[in-house]
Design a protein around this motif. Structure first.
Motif, PDB file in Angstrom:
ATOM      1  N   ALA A 113      15.439 -22.795 -63.913  1.00  0.00           N
ATOM      2  CA  ALA A 113      14.256 -23.218 -64.771  1.00  0.00           C
ATOM      3  C   ALA A 113      12.946 -23.013 -63.877  1.00  0.00           C
ATOM      4  N   GLU A 114      13.108 -22.383 -62.789  1.00  0.00           N
ATOM      5  CA  GLU A 114      11.360 -22.083 -62.284  1.00  0.00           C
ATOM      6  C   GLU A 114      10.958 -21.097 -62.845  1.00  0.00           C
ATOM      7  N   ARG A 115       9.707 -21.200 -63.012  1.00  0.00           N
ATOM      8  CA  ARG A 115       8.945 -20.141 -63.815  1.00  0.00           C
ATOM      9  C   ARG A 115       8.370 -19.001 -62.870  1.00  0.00           C
ATOM     10  N   GLU A 116       8.521 -19.476 -61.462  1.00  0.00           N
ATOM     11  CA  GLU A 116       8.122 -18.312 -60.433  1.00  0.00           C
ATOM     12  C   GLU A 116       9.081 -17.404 -60.280  1.00  0.00           C
ATOM     13  N   TRP A 117       8.826 -16.360 -60.724  1.00  0.00           N
ATOM     14  CA  TRP A 117       9.700 -15.103 -60.571  1.00  0.00           C
ATOM     15  C   TRP A 117      10.155 -14.432 -59.170  1.00  0.00           C
ATOM     16  N   PHE A 118       9.275 -14.920 -58.322  1.00  0.00           N
ATOM     17  CA  PHE A 118       9.721 -14.597 -57.008  1.00  0.00           C
ATOM     18  C   PHE A 118      10.762 -15.380 -56.322  1.00  0.00           C
ATOM     19  N   VAL A 119      10.783 -16.748 -56.845  1.00  0.00           N
ATOM     20  CA  VAL A 119      11.990 -17.733 -56.331  1.00  0.00           C
ATOM     21  C   VAL A 119      13.305 -17.209 -57.247  1.00  0.00           C
ATOM     22  N   PHE A 120      13.309 -16.653 -58.119  1.00  0.00           N
ATOM     23  CA  PHE A 120      14.205 -16.440 -58.918  1.00  0.00           C
ATOM     24  C   PHE A 120      14.783 -15.150 -58.263  1.00  0.00           C
ATOM     25  N   VAL A 121      14.018 -14.069 -57.877  1.00  0.00           N
ATOM     26  CA  VAL A 121      14.440 -12.641 -57.278  1.00  0.00           C
ATOM     27  C   VAL A 121      14.829 -12.844 -55.969  1.00  0.00           C
ATOM     28  N   GLY A 122      14.340 -13.939 -55.274  1.00  0.00           N
ATOM     29  CA  GLY A 122      14.584 -14.098 -53.890  1.00  0.00           C
ATOM     30  C   GLY A 122      16.082 -14.644 -53.630  1.00  0.00           C
ATOM     31  N   THR A 123      16.327 -15.735 -54.680  1.00  0.00           N
ATOM     32  CA  THR A 123      17.647 -16.371 -54.698  1.00  0.00           C
ATOM     33  C   THR A 123      18.649 -15.210 -55.104  1.00  0.00           C
ATOM     34  N   VAL A 124      18.503 -14.620 -56.182  1.00  0.00           N
ATOM     35  CA  VAL A 124      19.541 -13.677 -56.541  1.00  0.00           C
ATOM     36  C   VAL A 124      19.656 -12.518 -55.444  1.00  0.00           C
ATOM     37  N   SER A 125      18.437 -12.076 -54.736  1.00  0.00           N
ATOM     38  CA  SER A 125      18.660 -11.313 -53.646  1.00  0.00           C
ATOM     39  C   SER A 125      19.556 -11.687 -52.694  1.00  0.00           C
ATOM     40  N   GLY A 126      19.329 -12.941 -52.238  1.00  0.00           N
ATOM     41  CA  GLY A 126      20.040 -13.551 -51.304  1.00  0.00           C
ATOM     42  C   GLY A 126      21.370 -13.637 -51.609  1.00  0.00           C
ATOM     43  N   LEU A 127      21.921 -14.122 -52.606  1.00  0.00           N
ATOM     44  CA  LEU A 127      23.196 -14.231 -53.318  1.00  0.00           C
ATOM     45  C   LEU A 127      23.838 -12.625 -53.281  1.00  0.00           C
ATOM     46  N   LEU A 128      23.270 -11.777 -53.770  1.00  0.00           N
ATOM     47  CA  LEU A 128      23.750 -10.211 -53.692  1.00  0.00           C
ATOM     48  C   LEU A 128      23.819  -9.956 -52.293  1.00  0.00           C
ATOM     49  N   LEU A 129      23.087 -10.314 -51.479  1.00  0.00           N
ATOM     50  CA  LEU A 129      23.407 -10.026 -49.879  1.00  0.00           C
ATOM     51  C   LEU A 129      24.449 -10.718 -49.402  1.00  0.00           C
ATOM     52  N   VAL A 130      24.737 -11.759 -49.844  1.00  0.00           N
ATOM     53  CA  VAL A 130      25.955 -12.742 -49.347  1.00  0.00           C
ATOM     54  C   VAL A 130      27.254 -11.967 -50.094  1.00  0.00           C
ATOM     55  N   SER A 131      27.131 -11.430 -51.209  1.00  0.00           N
ATOM     56  CA  SER A 131      28.215 -10.861 -52.003  1.00  0.00           C
ATOM     57  C   SER A 131      28.683  -9.740 -51.225  1.00  0.00           C
ATOM     58  N   ARG A 132      27.566  -8.872 -50.704  1.00  0.00           N
ATOM     59  CA  ARG A 132      27.724  -7.581 -50.145  1.00  0.00           C
ATOM     60  C   ARG A 132      28.478  -7.776 -48.833  1.00  0.00           C
ATOM     61  N   VAL A 133      27.975  -8.820 -48.100  1.00  0.00           N
ATOM     62  CA  VAL A 133      28.402  -9.093 -46.618  1.00  0.00           C
ATOM     63  C   VAL A 133      29.881  -9.289 -46.946  1.00  0.00           C
ATOM     64  N   ALA A 134      30.072 -10.023 -47.956  1.00  0.00           N
ATOM     65  CA  ALA A 134      31.704 -10.800 -47.972  1.00  0.00           C
ATOM     66  C   ALA A 134      32.382  -9.731 -48.318  1.00  0.00           C
ATOM     67  N   THR A 135      31.986  -8.531 -49.015  1.00  0.00           N
ATOM     68  CA  THR A 135      32.971  -7.386 -49.347  1.00  0.00           C
ATOM     69  C   THR A 135      33.576  -6.709 -48.138  1.00  0.00           C
ATOM     70  N   SER A 136      32.598  -6.790 -46.916  1.00  0.00           N
ATOM     71  CA  SER A 136      33.028  -6.176 -45.587  1.00  0.00           C
ATOM     72  C   SER A 136      33.288  -7.035 -44.479  1.00  0.00           C
ATOM     73  N   ILE A 137      33.306  -8.376 -44.782  1.00  0.00           N
ATOM     74  CA  ILE A 137      33.805  -9.308 -43.687  1.00  0.00           C
ATOM     75  C   ILE A 137      34.321 -10.486 -44.159  1.00  0.00           C
TER      76      ILE A 137
END
Length: 196
Positions: free
Chosen positions: A103-127
């Motif tokens: 619900a946050e209107r700040e685009w950077f919060v959303f992009v940061g969160t999605v990027s962090g979750l994407l990074l976690v999913s990429r790490v989880a594929t190799s570890i």
């Protein structure tokens, strides 16, 4: 965070900290290096505990001593209720956080969160999860203690890095962003002149 947990993480209680680190290392080695299954390891541990209790009880009876009172061994209703409430609070906080980010209107919060979750999913594929948990435990046991020990040097380096990044930002802002803004203003003024 409780005082005991923070003492263990910051190595104020050295024996408990070492025990935590050794337990995590032994579990990781048994499950990753020796390829034990989690249920097999728990089963072997339970067999060891039952056999030890059986042997110690029979040995105490053989020596004519009273066996230990095990009536107080167990989880109280209060501690089970507190544990359940703590887990429920964590889940609710996670759900609140997800809705806040959505619900946050700040685009950077959303992009940061999605990027962090994407990074976690990429790490989880190799570890795998166990290795990730082990890395988390080792990092959680070493980084806070190192930060407390070298806090002054870290803060000095952080201030120096911030000053250098600010200089780079000002330089890019002056050379690139200002020129783009000036060109956009010039293009708008030319369009307005053509319209008139």
């Amino acid at each position: 965070m409780s005082d005991t947990l923070s003492d263990i993480i910051l190595w104020r209680k050295k024996r408990q900290s070492l025990l935590t680190l050794l337990t995590a290392t032994a579990t990781w080695v048994l499950l990753q290096v020796y390829q034990f299954n989690f249920l097999t390891l728990i089963s072997y541990l339970a067999m060891f505990i039952v056999a030890s209790l059986f042997l110690s009880g029979n040995l105490l009876r053989l020596l004519g001593k009273a066996p230990p009172d095990l009536s107080r061994v167990g989880t109280s209703e209060k501690s089970a209720s507190e544990m359940g409430n703590t887990i429920r609070a964590w889940v609710e906080e996670g759900i609140r956080w997800m809705f806040w980010v959505a619900a946050e209107r700040e685009w950077f919060v959303f992009v940061g969160t999605v990027s962090g979750l994407l990074l976690v999913s990429r790490v989880a594929t190799s570890i795998d999860l166990l290795t990730l948990l082990y890395i988390g435990i080792v990092t959680g046991m070493t980084v806070p203690a190192m930060y407390v020990k070298y806090q002054d040097k870290i803060e000095w380096g952080e201030e120096k890095l911030k000053a250098q990044l600010k200089r780079y930002y000002d330089m890019v802002d002056e050379k690139v962003v200002k020129k783009i803004q000036n060109k956009l203003v010039t293009v708008r003024e030319e369009k307005e002149k053509k319209v008139e």
